[in-house]
Motif scaffolding. Structure first.
Motif, PDB file in Angstrom:
ATOM      1  N   CYS A  47      -4.819   6.069   3.288  1.00  0.00           N
ATOM      2  CA  CYS A  47      -4.431   5.288   2.105  1.00  0.00           C
ATOM      3  C   CYS A  47      -3.735   3.976   2.471  1.00  0.00           C
ATOM      4  CB  CYS A  47      -3.539   6.121   1.178  1.00  0.00           C
ATOM      5  SG  CYS A  47      -2.105   6.861   1.984  1.00  0.00           S
ATOM      6  N   SER A  77       0.835  -1.198   0.000  1.00  0.00           N
ATOM      7  CA  SER A  77       0.000   0.000   0.000  1.00  0.00           C
ATOM      8  C   SER A  77       0.870   1.249   0.000  1.00  0.00           C
ATOM      9  CB  SER A  77      -0.904   0.018   1.236  1.00  0.00           C
ATOM     10  OG  SER A  77      -0.130   0.237   2.411  1.00  0.00           O
ATOM     11  N   ASP A  79      -5.047   1.140   2.252  1.00  0.00           N
ATOM     12  CA  ASP A  79      -5.502   0.073   1.374  1.00  0.00           C
ATOM     13  C   ASP A  79      -5.338   0.429  -0.105  1.00  0.00           C
ATOM     14  OD1 ASP A  79      -7.363   2.072   1.455  1.00  0.00           O
ATOM     15  OD2 ASP A  79      -9.116   0.741   1.475  1.00  0.00           O
TER      16      ASP A  79
END
Length: 303
Positions: free
Chosen positions: A173, A32, A175
């Motif tokens: 963020c 990620s 994921d």
């Protein structure tokens, strides 16, 4: 200086530790955005902390240089993640990285100037007083850097900065995959470099400043390519090779231009004015040679 004043989050009890088994080369497109930042930042932070600690007792020129490089890499990384980190967090961290890099760079600047003056001395022994004075200035710069770079304060600042960045990134963020984001930021850095390169090629007035802007943009792109290479597709080895070549020429030119400015703006009480002037004239002649080489290298990457 209280470097924690601008950081409202509580300082972590323990500083971040780097898992040495996990390097940038182990990153994949499945990582990620948030986790990739941590993996990329922590090794650089650890190096900066270790360099800062070593400089408390050492005056190795390369150590000062590598500390400055570490802070420059962190500035590039924060710029890359700035869309998610936000302007305020990015600016606060980047300003302090820039300040610390400048403090570390003071010694390095006199190292470079001293090397150039010793080269000039081979063809004109009369500038020896300036060579000696440069050694004294270098010693003063070491003392200043050691006084200004408190390794404990640097370590605490970096821990707080990373903690704040990690909290922000994991909240927005954690994921989101890294690949598309990394490619986008690299493309932006490439466009900036190309734009500055074309401006430098076309520029006559302020050409030195234009070349300096190209050099800074090239460094940023090179650092991002090194950071993100495992997770972006495309042939970037050729770009890195071209950048390395151009940066070498630009670096040599910058060393001379910066040394000329450094000597011109420094007061040397025990050095005759004519000796300083002869040294400046020698640097100017060499700079004129290097600017042609640097300009050709910039033209090659401006297309």
């Amino acid at each position: 200086m209280d470097m924690d004043g601008d950081w409202p989050l509580p300082r972590p009890r323990t500083l971040f530790k780097t898992d040495r088994r996990r390097s940038a080369a182990s990153l994949t497109s499945k990582n990620s955005i948030a986790s990739t930042f941590s993996s990329l930042a922590m090794p650089v932070v650890n190096e900066a902390v270790q360099r800062a600690k070593a400089l408390a007792t050492e005056a190795d020129p390369e150590a000062f240089h590598q500390l400055r490089v570490a802070f420059r890499k962190l500035r590039a990384l924060y710029w890359a993640y700035s869309p998610w980190l936000g302007e305020e967090t990015t600016a606060q961290a980047s300003d302090e990285f820039k300040r610390l890099a400048a403090v570390a760079g003071g010694t390095r600047d006199w190292d470079i100037a001293g090397e150039l003056l010793r080269t000039a001395q081979k063809s004109d022994a009369s500038i020896e007083p300036l060579v000696s004075a440069a050694r004294e200035k270098r010693a003063q710069a070491v003392a200043h850097s050691q006084a200004m770079i408190d390794s404990d304060a640097v370590e605490a600042f970096l821990a707080d900065a990373l903690y704040r960045a990690q909290i922000t990134l994991h909240s927005c963020c954690s994921d989101l995959p890294i690949s598309a984001f990394a490619r986008k930021r690299v493309r932006m850095a490439q466009r900036t470099l190309r734009k500055r390169s074309r401006r430098a090629v076309q520029s006559e007035a302020g050409h030195e400043e234009s070349l300096h802007d190209v050099r800074k943009a090239g460094k940023k792109l090179r650092y991002l390519l090194e950071f993100f290479q495992p997770v972006i597709k495309g042939e970037h080895e050729r770009t890195l090779k071209a950048l390395t070549s151009a940066q070498k020429m630009l670096g040599e030119f910058n060393d001379i231009a910066a040394s000329e400015t450094l000597i011109r703006n420094t007061t040397f009480d025990k050095v005759p004015a004519d000796v300083v002037e002869k040294s400046l004239q020698w640097l100017e002649r060499v700079k004129c040679q290097r600017i042609e080489e640097a300009s050709r290298s910039v033209k090659a990457i401006s297309a």
